[in-house]
Design an enzyme around this catalytic site. Structure first.
Site, PDB file in Angstrom:
ATOM      1  CE  LYS A 217      20.015   2.770   9.584  1.00 31.52           C
ATOM      2  NZ  LYS A 217      20.432   3.283  10.903  1.00 31.52           N
TER       3      LYS A 217
ATOM      4  N   GLY B 131      27.775  -0.379  14.579  1.00 38.20           N
ATOM      5  CA  GLY B 131      29.003  -0.794  15.242  1.00 38.20           C
ATOM      6  C   GLY B 131      29.694  -1.870  14.431  1.00 38.20           C
TER       7      GLY B 131
ATOM      8  CD  GLU C 234      19.438  -9.187   8.061  1.00 44.50           C
ATOM      9  OE1 GLU C 234      18.889  -8.175   8.518  1.00 44.50           O
ATOM     10  OE2 GLU C 234      18.809 -10.211   7.721  1.00 44.50           O
TER      11      GLU C 234
HETATM   12  N1  LIG Z   1      29.189   1.973  10.729  1.00 45.03           N
HETATM   13  C1  LIG Z   1      28.148   1.214  11.023  1.00 45.03           C
HETATM   14  O1  LIG Z   1      27.941   0.852  12.166  1.00 45.03           O
HETATM   15  C2  LIG Z   1      27.194   0.782   9.921  1.00 45.03           C
HETATM   16  C3  LIG Z   1      26.042   0.047  10.271  1.00 45.03           C
HETATM   17  C4  LIG Z   1      25.196  -0.416   9.255  1.00 45.03           C
HETATM   18  C5  LIG Z   1      25.501  -0.125   7.943  1.00 45.03           C
HETATM   19  N2  LIG Z   1      26.619   0.624   7.632  1.00 45.03           N
HETATM   20  C6  LIG Z   1      26.927   0.881   6.219  1.00 45.03           C
HETATM   21  O2  LIG Z   1      28.124   0.192   5.917  1.00 45.03           O
HETATM   22  C7  LIG Z   1      28.832   0.899   4.904  1.00 45.03           C
HETATM   23  C8  LIG Z   1      30.245   1.197   5.389  1.00 45.03           C
HETATM   24  O3  LIG Z   1      30.178   1.984   6.551  1.00 45.03           O
HETATM   25  P1  LIG Z   1      31.445   2.244   7.491  1.00 45.03           P
HETATM   26  O4  LIG Z   1      30.930   2.852   8.738  1.00 45.03           O
HETATM   27  O5  LIG Z   1      32.279   1.025   7.582  1.00 45.03           O
HETATM   28  O6  LIG Z   1      32.198   3.368   6.648  1.00 45.03           O
HETATM   29  P2  LIG Z   1      33.703   3.857   6.806  1.00 45.03           P
HETATM   30  O7  LIG Z   1      34.209   3.546   8.170  1.00 45.03           O
HETATM   31  O8  LIG Z   1      33.741   5.247   6.312  1.00 45.03           O
HETATM   32  O9  LIG Z   1      34.497   2.915   5.783  1.00 45.03           O
HETATM   33  C9  LIG Z   1      34.437   3.039   4.396  1.00 45.03           C
HETATM   34  C10 LIG Z   1      35.620   2.331   3.792  1.00 45.03           C
HETATM   35  O10 LIG Z   1      35.524   2.395   2.376  1.00 45.03           O
HETATM   36  C11 LIG Z   1      36.795   2.691   1.863  1.00 45.03           C
HETATM   37  N3  LIG Z   1      36.655   3.371   0.584  1.00 45.03           N
HETATM   38  C12 LIG Z   1      36.051   4.539   0.320  1.00 45.03           C
HETATM   39  N4  LIG Z   1      36.125   4.814  -1.002  1.00 45.03           N
HETATM   40  C13 LIG Z   1      36.801   3.809  -1.566  1.00 45.03           C
HETATM   41  C14 LIG Z   1      37.222   3.519  -2.882  1.00 45.03           C
HETATM   42  N5  LIG Z   1      36.946   4.339  -3.894  1.00 45.03           N
HETATM   43  N6  LIG Z   1      37.908   2.383  -3.098  1.00 45.03           N
HETATM   44  C15 LIG Z   1      38.199   1.546  -2.086  1.00 45.03           C
HETATM   45  N7  LIG Z   1      37.834   1.751  -0.818  1.00 45.03           N
HETATM   46  C16 LIG Z   1      37.142   2.873  -0.552  1.00 45.03           C
HETATM   47  C17 LIG Z   1      37.473   3.567   2.903  1.00 45.03           C
HETATM   48  O11 LIG Z   1      38.855   3.495   2.690  1.00 45.03           O
HETATM   49  P3  LIG Z   1      40.026   4.092   3.638  1.00 45.03           P
HETATM   50  O12 LIG Z   1      39.679   3.808   5.042  1.00 45.03           O
HETATM   51  O13 LIG Z   1      41.203   3.306   3.203  1.00 45.03           O
HETATM   52  O14 LIG Z   1      40.071   5.546   3.313  1.00 45.03           O
HETATM   53  C18 LIG Z   1      36.975   2.909   4.197  1.00 45.03           C
HETATM   54  O15 LIG Z   1      37.814   1.865   4.568  1.00 45.03           O
HETATM   55  C19 LIG Z   1      27.992   2.142   4.603  1.00 45.03           C
HETATM   56  O16 LIG Z   1      27.142   1.866   3.523  1.00 45.03           O
HETATM   57  C20 LIG Z   1      27.174   2.311   5.869  1.00 45.03           C
HETATM   58  O17 LIG Z   1      25.955   2.998   5.651  1.00 45.03           O
HETATM   59  C21 LIG Z   1      27.460   1.089   8.596  1.00 45.03           C
END
Ligand SMILES: NC(=O)c1ccc[n+]([C@@H]2O[C@H](COP(=O)([O-])OP(=O)(O)OC[C@H]3O[C@@H](n4cnc5c(N)ncnc54)[C@H](OP(=O)(O)O)[C@@H]3O)[C@@H](O)[C@H]2O)c1
Length: 434
Positions: free
Chosen positions: A206, A303, A130
């Site tokens: 998307k 967010g 979702e």
């Molecule tokens: N941001 C949004 O609002 C949003 C909205 C809808 C969907 N999404 C989707 O949600 C997903 C996550 O987005 P995000 O914004 O939360 O990204 P983010 O802030 O960059 O967080 C990614 C996390 O993954 C961890 N990570 C990366 N490589 C890893 C590995 N090899 N092993 C373990 N942990 C690892 C990072 O670790 P460290 O922090 O410890 O380095 C970080 O905590 C993506 O697919 C994005 O497209 C995001």
């Protein structure tokens, strides 16, 4: 009743948002489910540096995602890492270990959702995604459950919050694209590399997922004509307003008698249309069904907390299923191309168009442009010119009556060679009121 255990991989924006909700809202979630949803393991590259919610119970903390996937008590793995490499390894390993998966990963699901779902079904696990589109808007649930009895004929969305923020700020304050993007980056609304957002690729992923869900068609992102917002200038909004329109990055999937036309591109929208009122970082989806007609969905597209809610609600849905036994699973992605919904080239689309020119002023320009349009059988609807001082870079607009994208492209290509143009003409479709 026995609890269901969750393992979270990725503690960034979304992971920490979901974890906080799971910890702070645990009692109410248990009341809604009839059992507890317990966080058994969390993983991040730098897990030790994370500020965890104080109400989180005892939990395994690790830097190695395999510790979560292989944890004997974890029933559901939440993949919240992002990207297409490690995330795919995590989901594949969880599938092999027969753990259900919740993911927020639009990029991965748009690219290989079909194959990932197929493997999940074979392994007898559930998969929920979702949060991958429109963070806080439960649009998957709408398309898979809420209006699944209908036959969707068109879907229009504002699916990228960053682009919408930039466009609405250009509209509100009149700043240039570069200056507003710069500000958005400083405020944390735009990435250091903004390309995925402003060039339309994030929105394309998307739309690929939503169109697959809405039409049951196998959509690959490259099926979707994609154009970003870099060329939009404040003067485009002035002209759009004169025409009682605004400009938004519109993701569109429309069924035509010959097939499905898919596009992500800036377009003029009548101001009276509900999508035109979507401001700032908000997202919205408008769906037309053959039977149920129009429905509209609106909310925060990204967010930590809104996306966290989507992840937690998916975890609850999957946990309910684990407790109650699995119904027969059907992939939301089609396995083959369906004749009536098969994607067809954007060049077949018919629309009225807004053509904006920047010219070095001299006599006879309109006549030359009109000659090109007439040679392609395109009828002019109006000519608009706002007074400006700078005769070396004079922007003006011609709107044309409905014609095909192919004719417009041919006309633009011919006009682009005219020596009085400061840059190639900009063409945007003018959508009808939705
Ligand atoms: N941001 C949004 O609002 C949003 C909205 C809808 C969907 N999404 C989707 O949600 C997903 C996550 O987005 P995000 O914004 O939360 O990204 P983010 O802030 O960059 O967080 C990614 C996390 O993954 C961890 N990570 C990366 N490589 C890893 C590995 N090899 N092993 C373990 N942990 C690892 C990072 O670790 P460290 O922090 O410890 O380095 C970080 O905590 C993506 O697919 C994005 O497209 C995001």
């Amino acid at each position: 009743m026995q609890q269901v255990n969750v393992g979270i991989v990725g503690l960034g924006n979304v992971g920490l948002g979901a974890l906080t909700i799971l910890a702070e809202n645990a009692d109410q979630i248990a009341l809604k489910l009839g059992f507890r949803l317990n966080v058994a393991a969390i993983c991040s590259r730098n897990v030790e540096s994370k500020t965890l919610p104080p109400s989180l119970g005892p939990v395994l903390k690790t830097n190695h995602w395999r510790d979560v996937v292989c944890h004997s008590e974890v029933d559901i793995v939440a993949e919240l890492v992002g990207g297409t490499v490690v995330a795919k390894e995590i989901i594949d390993a969880a599938t092999v270990a027969r753990k259900s998966v919740v993911t927020a990963n639009k990029e991965l699901m748009a690219l290989c959702g079909c194959e990932i779902w197929e493997r999940a079904i074979q392994a007898g696990i559930n998969l929920a995604m979702e949060a991958s589109v429109c963070g806080g808007i439960p649009i998957h649930a709408v398309l898979r459950e809420g209006i699944s009895g209908d036959r969707v004929t068109a879907l229009f969305g504002i699916l990228n919050g960053t682009s919408n923020y930039i466009l609405t700020e250009i509209e509100r304050r009149g700043g240039s694209f570069e200056s507003i993007l710069n500000e958005a980056q400083k405020l944390g609304y735009a990435e250091a590399d903004p390309s995925a957002d402003v060039d339309g690729f994030d929105a394309r992923s998307k739309l690929a997922i939503l169109a697959a869900l809405a039409f049951g068609e196998k959509i690959t992102p490259s099926d979707i004509y994609t154009e970003g917002i870099r060329r939009i200038m404040p003067v485009d909004f002035q002209y759009a307003h004169q025409l009682s329109h605004t400009i938004r990055l519109i993701c569109a999937a429309r069924q035509t008698p010959s097939g499905l036309i898919l596009s992500v591109r800036p377009a003029l929208l009548p101001q009276s249309t509900i999508l035109a009122g979507v401001q700032g970082a908000y997202n919205a989806v408008w769906v037309r069904g053959m039977y149920g007609e129009d429905t509209f969905y609106y909310g925060r597209g990204a967010g930590s907390s809104p996306t966290g809610v989507a992840v937690v609600s998916d975890l609850m849905r999957v946990a309910r299923e684990i407790r109650a036994g699995s119904p027969e699973r059907v992939s939301p992605f089609a396995h083959e191309r369906l004749g009536e919904y098969q994607p067809i080239p954007i060049t077949l689309q018919k629309s009225a168009y807004y053509l904006r020119f920047r010219v070095e002023d001299r006599p006879g320009i309109i006549a030359r442009l009109a000659t090109v349009l007439a040679s392609k059988h395109i009828s002019i609807d109006s000519v608009l010119q706002i007074q400006t001082e700078n005769w070396r870079d004079l922007p003006f607009v011609i709107t044309v009556e409905p014609t095909t994208e192919e004719s417009i492209r041919e006309a633009i290509a011919e006009m682009a060679a005219h020596d009085y143009l400061v840059e190639p003409p900009l063409a945007m479709p003018m959508e009808k009121p939705l």
